[in-house]
Design a protein around this motif. Structure first.
Motif: not given
Length: 423
Positions: A368-396
């Protein structure tokens, strides 16, 4: 009675069964995504690709509690066999879905595969401590993780290749059916196991069951600590994997083959890291390599982002033609290798500290915790990309957050230093 070895009939059929399952899941998922890319508009194909990941993970959140309860209440070997028959039925349905090209039907099959995987996971991780203890438990977990990620690589590549063949809509699901049949054969060879908690009834009130399960895990300190460590590993992995398509398109100007290569290198790196953990890690000092591996993850993720920001590689030959391309692949492989070394000790800690009668349920709580963490990470990352954040900034940012998590692990591990080495 002496413990079986990792080459015995007690372990080899289990290893083959779970590796074939991982291979089959990823063959089906990638065949579905690739078919969508060539059959639907870019927007629809992208939406289906994103939806497919969430659909596969959703059952882990919904049914992990009753899945763990069933695994504790019955012989795990018998239930494994039934999950493989379940998989075969789904692959037959997938054959029909690919022939008709009905994507809604295929997504429903994918949801069914996620359900099947959610019920299978507590079985495979719950049975290992019944077979092994001490260093052999570490080695068996390393082998299971390596087999899982080898299956991910082979399944992803095979799914993409088969669906693009002439008559690929027949060959891809036919291969999946054959893999399911092979999994049934190997599952039938796993020696019988006894129920850990006979008479336990599954609670199908899912919300209540999940909350109670998480509460039980929380009150078992080392189990909760291990689950959080594993969940962080999956969140980091999801962050890196989700960056590949965006990074390849916007910076490398690369084709889909480069993305597949990045995925393969990452998955193989985790597998190699898991095997390294099996050799390096000892039950008496489980967390010895966790912090160095975690620090390595941050270092190599940051360097990978830096190199890719100054790299153009439209195809694989172009990527391999120059030293920065090889450096990027080495960074990625080393990040994944460190991830494998990081994750295996936490799986062993979870299994070794869970009561035998509740071991599969604790694996369910971890899922349960793994799935929640994975989906949360994906959601935050998708939101960051939608706001124009670069892949390098996200990985950093991921590398920096990982350093903070390593600090927390360093403090928390002092309380869990004397981890029991057997269940």
């Amino acid at each position: 009675m002496a413990e079986p070895s990792l080459t015995s009939r007690h372990f080899v059929p289990l290893f083959i069964t779970q590796a074939l399952g991982a291979l089959n899941d990823n063959l089906f998922k990638n065949a579905l995504v690739v078919m969508a890319l060539y059959s639907l508009s870019p927007g629809m194909a992208g939406a289906l690709s994103a939806l497919s990941g969430g659909l596969f993970l959703l059952p882990y959140i919904l049914v992990s509690a009753p899945a763990g309860q069933l695994a504790d209440a019955h012989g795990k070997t018998r239930l494994m066999l039934w999950t493989k028959y379940w998989e075969l039925g789904l692959m037959v349905l997938a054959f029909c879905g690919f022939l008709t090209g009905h994507f809604g039907f295929l997504l429903a099959v994918l949801l069914g595969l996620g359900l099947q995987a959610a019920f299978f996971s507590p079985l495979k991780y719950g049975i290992l401590p019944e077979l092994f203890s001490g260093d052999r438990l570490v080695k068996s977990n390393g082998a299971i993780e390596a087999g899982t990620f080898a299956g991910i690589v082979l399944g992803t590549v095979a799914g993409g290749i088969l669906i693009l063949l002439p008559q690929g809509r027949i060959w891809a699901p036919l291969a999946a059916i054959c893999l399911s049949l092979a999994g049934i054969v190997s599952a039938r060879m796993i020696p019988a196991s006894r129920a850990a908690a006979p008479g336990l009834k599954p609670d199908w009130h899912l919300w209540r069951a999940n909350i109670e399960l998480l509460r039980a895990a929380y009150h078992r300190g080392p189990v909760w600590f291990a689950s959080l460590g594993i969940s962080w590993f999956w969140a980091m992995g999801a962050t890196v994997l989700a960056a590949f398509p965006v990074l390849a398109k916007t910076w490398l100007h690369a084709d889909g083959h480069v993305v597949t290569l990045l995925l393969a290198v990452f998955a193989m790196g985790v597998g190699v890291g898991s095997l390294a953990a099996a050799r390096l890690v000892h039950a008496r000092n489980l967390l010895h390599f966790v912090l160095p591996a975690g620090l390595g993850m941050s270092l190599f993720i940051a360097d990978f982002a830096h190199v890719c920001a100054h790299l153009a590689a439209p195809d694989i030959p172009a990527l391999l033609r120059h030293a920065p391309g090889w450096r990027a692949l080495a960074d990625l492989a080393l990040t994944a290798l460190c991830g494998g070394v990081f994750s295996v000790p936490f799986y062993v800690m979870l299994q070794a500290n869970a009561a035998p009668s509740m071991r599969a349920r604790m694996v369910g709580a971890n899922n349960i915790l793994n799935a929640v963490a994975t989906l949360a990470a994906g959601g935050v990352e998708a939101f960051a990309y939608a706001k124009g954040t670069s892949p390098a900034a996200i990985l950093d940012a991921a590398a920096l957050f990982n350093l903070a998590v390593m600090g927390w692990i360093w403090r928390a591990s002092r309380a869990a230093r004397h981890t029991p080495s057997s269940g």
